[in-house]
Design a protein around this motif. Structure first.
Motif, PDB file in Angstrom:
ATOM      1  N   VAL A 147       0.907  -1.047  -0.062  1.00 21.22           N
ATOM      2  CA  VAL A 147      -0.042   0.017  -0.013  1.00 21.22           C
ATOM      3  C   VAL A 147       0.882   1.157   0.043  1.00 21.22           C
ATOM      4  O   VAL A 147       0.638   2.283  -0.737  1.00 21.22           O
ATOM      5  N   LEU A 148       1.880   1.192   0.835  1.00 20.26           N
ATOM      6  CA  LEU A 148       2.809   2.422   0.737  1.00 20.26           C
ATOM      7  C   LEU A 148       3.453   2.560  -0.507  1.00 20.26           C
ATOM      8  O   LEU A 148       3.581   3.852  -0.937  1.00 20.26           O
ATOM      9  N   ALA A 149       3.757   1.403  -1.196  1.00 20.87           N
ATOM     10  CA  ALA A 149       4.635   1.722  -2.244  1.00 20.87           C
ATOM     11  C   ALA A 149       3.675   2.271  -3.480  1.00 20.87           C
ATOM     12  O   ALA A 149       4.255   3.073  -4.342  1.00 20.87           O
ATOM     13  N   ALA A 150       2.261   1.775  -3.198  1.00 20.69           N
ATOM     14  CA  ALA A 150       1.386   2.392  -4.430  1.00 20.69           C
ATOM     15  C   ALA A 150       1.117   3.929  -4.231  1.00 20.69           C
ATOM     16  O   ALA A 150       0.940   4.643  -4.989  1.00 20.69           O
ATOM     17  N   LEU A 151       1.077   4.401  -2.800  1.00 16.40           N
ATOM     18  CA  LEU A 151       0.912   5.620  -2.420  1.00 16.40           C
ATOM     19  C   LEU A 151       2.244   6.363  -2.998  1.00 16.40           C
ATOM     20  O   LEU A 151       2.024   7.561  -3.642  1.00 16.40           O
ATOM     21  N   ILE A 152       3.377   5.827  -2.822  1.00 16.86           N
ATOM     22  CA  ILE A 152       4.422   6.625  -3.224  1.00 16.86           C
ATOM     23  C   ILE A 152       4.553   6.995  -4.604  1.00 16.86           C
ATOM     24  O   ILE A 152       4.880   7.774  -5.339  1.00 16.86           O
ATOM     25  N   ALA A 153       4.247   5.716  -5.441  1.00 15.07           N
ATOM     26  CA  ALA A 153       4.036   5.684  -6.895  1.00 15.07           C
ATOM     27  C   ALA A 153       2.911   6.713  -7.229  1.00 15.07           C
ATOM     28  O   ALA A 153       3.100   7.449  -8.297  1.00 15.07           O
ATOM     29  N   ASP A 154       1.949   6.996  -6.576  1.00 13.68           N
ATOM     30  CA  ASP A 154       0.905   7.866  -6.994  1.00 13.68           C
ATOM     31  C   ASP A 154       1.406   9.243  -6.822  1.00 13.68           C
ATOM     32  O   ASP A 154       1.026  10.297  -7.714  1.00 13.68           O
ATOM     33  N   VAL A 155       2.207   9.680  -5.653  1.00 14.48           N
ATOM     34  CA  VAL A 155       2.745  10.831  -5.387  1.00 14.48           C
ATOM     35  C   VAL A 155       3.562  11.371  -6.713  1.00 14.48           C
ATOM     36  O   VAL A 155       3.560  12.543  -7.075  1.00 14.48           O
ATOM     37  N   ARG A 156       4.498  10.392  -7.150  1.00 13.21           N
ATOM     38  CA  ARG A 156       5.331  10.474  -8.186  1.00 13.21           C
ATOM     39  C   ARG A 156       4.618  11.074  -9.445  1.00 13.21           C
ATOM     40  O   ARG A 156       5.070  11.761 -10.217  1.00 13.21           O
TER      41      ARG A 156
ATOM     42  N   GLU B  98      -6.226  18.455  -2.908  1.00 13.33           N
ATOM     43  CA  GLU B  98      -6.883  17.374  -3.602  1.00 13.33           C
ATOM     44  C   GLU B  98      -6.352  16.083  -2.733  1.00 13.33           C
ATOM     45  O   GLU B  98      -5.259  15.966  -2.445  1.00 13.33           O
ATOM     46  N   ALA B  99      -7.543  15.236  -2.312  1.00 17.58           N
ATOM     47  CA  ALA B  99      -7.215  14.270  -1.446  1.00 17.58           C
ATOM     48  C   ALA B  99      -7.321  13.074  -2.449  1.00 17.58           C
ATOM     49  O   ALA B  99      -8.184  12.547  -3.324  1.00 17.58           O
ATOM     50  N   ARG B 100      -6.202  12.219  -2.389  1.00 21.20           N
ATOM     51  CA  ARG B 100      -6.367  10.875  -3.153  1.00 21.20           C
ATOM     52  C   ARG B 100      -6.005   9.753  -2.236  1.00 21.20           C
ATOM     53  O   ARG B 100      -5.177   9.878  -1.338  1.00 21.20           O
ATOM     54  N   GLY B 101      -6.771   8.690  -2.345  1.00 22.66           N
ATOM     55  CA  GLY B 101      -6.753   7.672  -1.128  1.00 22.66           C
ATOM     56  C   GLY B 101      -6.874   6.487  -1.817  1.00 22.66           C
ATOM     57  O   GLY B 101      -7.061   6.232  -3.434  1.00 22.66           O
ATOM     58  N   LEU B 102      -6.849   5.504  -1.172  1.00 17.66           N
ATOM     59  CA  LEU B 102      -6.883   3.788  -1.581  1.00 17.66           C
ATOM     60  C   LEU B 102      -8.403   3.475  -1.928  1.00 17.66           C
ATOM     61  O   LEU B 102      -9.213   3.749  -0.821  1.00 17.66           O
ATOM     62  N   VAL B 103      -8.717   3.000  -3.056  1.00 22.25           N
ATOM     63  CA  VAL B 103     -10.130   2.881  -3.355  1.00 22.25           C
ATOM     64  C   VAL B 103     -10.072   1.458  -4.263  1.00 22.25           C
ATOM     65  O   VAL B 103      -9.446   1.498  -5.233  1.00 22.25           O
ATOM     66  N   ASN B 104     -10.404   0.394  -3.746  1.00 19.64           N
ATOM     67  CA  ASN B 104     -10.383  -0.759  -4.702  1.00 19.64           C
ATOM     68  C   ASN B 104      -8.895  -1.440  -4.829  1.00 19.64           C
ATOM     69  O   ASN B 104      -8.605  -1.709  -6.137  1.00 19.64           O
ATOM     70  N   GLY B 105      -8.024  -1.103  -4.199  1.00 19.12           N
ATOM     71  CA  GLY B 105      -6.655  -1.443  -4.279  1.00 19.12           C
ATOM     72  C   GLY B 105      -5.806  -0.418  -5.090  1.00 19.12           C
ATOM     73  O   GLY B 105      -4.816  -0.798  -5.396  1.00 19.12           O
ATOM     74  N   ALA B 106      -6.386   0.550  -5.549  1.00 19.87           N
ATOM     75  CA  ALA B 106      -5.656   1.560  -6.128  1.00 19.87           C
ATOM     76  C   ALA B 106      -5.861   2.981  -5.810  1.00 19.87           C
ATOM     77  O   ALA B 106      -6.856   3.187  -4.935  1.00 19.87           O
TER      78      ALA B 106
ATOM     79  N   GLY C 144      -9.561  -2.047   9.097  1.00 20.71           N
ATOM     80  CA  GLY C 144      -9.169  -2.063  10.660  1.00 20.71           C
ATOM     81  C   GLY C 144      -9.932  -1.010  11.510  1.00 20.71           C
ATOM     82  O   GLY C 144     -10.745  -0.461  11.001  1.00 20.71           O
ATOM     83  N   ARG C 145      -9.219  -0.377  12.401  1.00 24.09           N
ATOM     84  CA  ARG C 145      -9.625   0.770  13.186  1.00 24.09           C
ATOM     85  C   ARG C 145      -9.432   2.131  12.778  1.00 24.09           C
ATOM     86  O   ARG C 145     -10.053   2.894  13.084  1.00 24.09           O
ATOM     87  N   HIS C 146      -8.666   2.079  11.549  1.00 29.04           N
ATOM     88  CA  HIS C 146      -8.360   3.585  11.164  1.00 29.04           C
ATOM     89  C   HIS C 146      -8.762   3.439   9.544  1.00 29.04           C
ATOM     90  O   HIS C 146      -8.753   2.599   8.846  1.00 29.04           O
ATOM     91  N   ALA C 147      -8.593   4.579   8.922  1.00 26.49           N
ATOM     92  CA  ALA C 147      -8.912   4.897   7.614  1.00 26.49           C
ATOM     93  C   ALA C 147      -8.042   4.477   6.814  1.00 26.49           C
ATOM     94  O   ALA C 147      -6.946   4.118   7.035  1.00 26.49           O
ATOM     95  N   PRO C 148      -8.172   3.956   5.394  1.00 27.00           N
ATOM     96  CA  PRO C 148      -7.389   3.426   4.584  1.00 27.00           C
ATOM     97  C   PRO C 148      -6.385   4.699   3.969  1.00 27.00           C
ATOM     98  O   PRO C 148      -6.721   5.859   4.298  1.00 27.00           O
ATOM     99  N   ALA C 149      -5.253   4.248   3.451  1.00 23.01           N
ATOM    100  CA  ALA C 149      -4.160   5.269   2.997  1.00 23.01           C
ATOM    101  C   ALA C 149      -4.702   6.388   2.498  1.00 23.01           C
ATOM    102  O   ALA C 149      -5.647   6.152   1.463  1.00 23.01           O
ATOM    103  N   ARG C 150      -4.107   7.467   2.489  1.00 23.15           N
ATOM    104  CA  ARG C 150      -4.619   8.855   1.720  1.00 23.15           C
ATOM    105  C   ARG C 150      -3.515   9.779   2.009  1.00 23.15           C
ATOM    106  O   ARG C 150      -2.617   9.604   2.767  1.00 23.15           O
ATOM    107  N   TRP C 151      -3.324  10.639   0.857  1.00 20.26           N
ATOM    108  CA  TRP C 151      -2.435  11.651   0.972  1.00 20.26           C
ATOM    109  C   TRP C 151      -3.028  12.820   0.258  1.00 20.26           C
ATOM    110  O   TRP C 151      -3.920  12.802  -0.329  1.00 20.26           O
ATOM    111  N   HIS C 152      -2.593  14.053   0.607  1.00 20.73           N
ATOM    112  CA  HIS C 152      -2.839  15.377   0.150  1.00 20.73           C
ATOM    113  C   HIS C 152      -1.979  15.862  -1.045  1.00 20.73           C
ATOM    114  O   HIS C 152      -0.783  16.169  -0.666  1.00 20.73           O
ATOM    115  N   ALA C 153      -2.549  16.453  -2.266  1.00 19.45           N
ATOM    116  CA  ALA C 153      -1.672  17.149  -3.187  1.00 19.45           C
ATOM    117  C   ALA C 153      -2.317  18.639  -2.702  1.00 19.45           C
ATOM    118  O   ALA C 153      -3.214  19.002  -3.027  1.00 19.45           O
ATOM    119  N   LEU C 154      -1.285  19.443  -2.526  1.00 21.03           N
ATOM    120  CA  LEU C 154      -1.723  20.795  -2.337  1.00 21.03           C
ATOM    121  C   LEU C 154      -1.099  21.776  -3.223  1.00 21.03           C
ATOM    122  O   LEU C 154       0.150  21.618  -3.365  1.00 21.03           O
TER     123      LEU C 154
END
Length: 294
Positions: free
Chosen positions: A48-57, A275-283, A251-261
């Motif tokens: 999940v972290l690797a996919a988030l970093i790829a999305d940031v790039r 812009e909020a970008r988050g994990l939806v159906n594995g992507a 789990g107890r917390h929300a799925p991964a998400r990052w913000h593009a400002l």
């Protein structure tokens, strides 16, 4: 000129490398954290972290802010592993790291003042907080709220010296066209986290910012998407938090998400597009966007 784009992510909780904990850790707070990690560790996934970093790039951001908790037990082995991970993210000048409470879990054996991460904390040769980094139209003011605490506590503290230096930095920025962005692990707003997880001198920080003002505050720690505000000299100061960058959800917390400002190149335009970008159906996908200061 195109707007300046800042990525904000937090709390990646990198998996502990083999041998991260030793038998000596059984007599410290690290033992309690190890028990907690066995329960909640599966919520934090490297893929999940690797996919988030790829999305940031893929979004072409100019700078990245990470607001803490790279480690889980603040051991030397974890610090080394986190440094290796940071090195995969590009030039240290393009990433600002604000340490979290898990990065200062205990005083014993923890690397002195986050030394292995020096290049990502600020531009100076020595490590001192707040660290001021000027990037494009931004003045990034990196605070450190990470301190060792007693078992069952996850509080933070800035301390009188850091607060005094913050006042000096804000005085030095007065009259300049830079957008002032504060990065910190613990949220300064009231009610975002429980008392045992709070910033102990948040009231002192809020008092300084009420006098001097900043444009935006970014934090982690809560493992949730948070939008709040604190008083500023000319109106509310927006405060934004994001969930853990490695959280799979469920789990107890929300799925991964990052913000593009996005910060406009025109210094007279004080709007900030989020812009909020988050994990939806594995992507990772856009979740929505809004404008601060409109």
């Amino acid at each position: 000129m195109p707007p300046y784009r800042l990525a904000h992510l937090s709390d990646p909780h990198l998996p502990p490398p083999p041998g991260a904990l030793t038998w000596r850790d059984l007599a410290s707070k690290r033992a309690l954290s190890a028990i907690a990690w066995r329960r909640k560790g599966p919520e934090h996934r490297p893929d999940v972290l690797a996919a988030l970093i790829a999305d940031v790039r893929a979004q072409g951001c100019d700078h990245t802010a990470i607001t803490g908790d790279l480690t889980n037990f603040s051991t030397p082995a974890e610090y080394a592993a986190a440094r290796a991970w940071l090195q995969t993210l590009g030039d240290p000048r393009d990433l600002t790291l604000s340490p979290g409470n898990h990065d200062a879990l205990v005083g014993a054996d923890a690397p002195a003042r986050f030394a292995p991460w020096r290049e990502w904390l600020g531009d100076a040769d020595d490590i001192a907080f707040p660290a001021l980094r000027e990037r494009g139209p931004l003045a990034l003011i990196n605070l450190c709220s990470a301190i060792p605490t007693a078992p069952w506590l996850a509080a933070g503290r800035l301390g009188a010296d850091q607060l005094a230096r913050l006042t000096q930095i804000l005085d030095s920025l007065a009259g300049r066209d830079l957008r002032r962005v504060v990065t910190i692990h613990h949220p300064p707003s009231q009610g975002v986290v429980s008392g045992r997880k709070s910033l102990e001198d948040a009231a002192d920080l809020r008092a300084i910012l009420a006098r001097h003002g900043v444009d935006l505050i970014l934090h982690g720690h809560a493992h949730e998407a948070e939008v709040s505000a604190i008083p500023g000299p000319s109106g509310p100061i927006p405060v934004l938090g994001v969930p853990s960058a490695s959280a799979a959800g469920g789990g107890r917390h929300a799925p991964a998400r990052w913000h593009a400002l996005e910060f406009p190149a025109d210094p007279a335009d004080r709007r900030i597009r989020v812009e909020a970008r988050g994990l939806v159906n594995g992507a990772f996908a856009p979740l929505g966007a809004y404008v601060l200061g409109a």
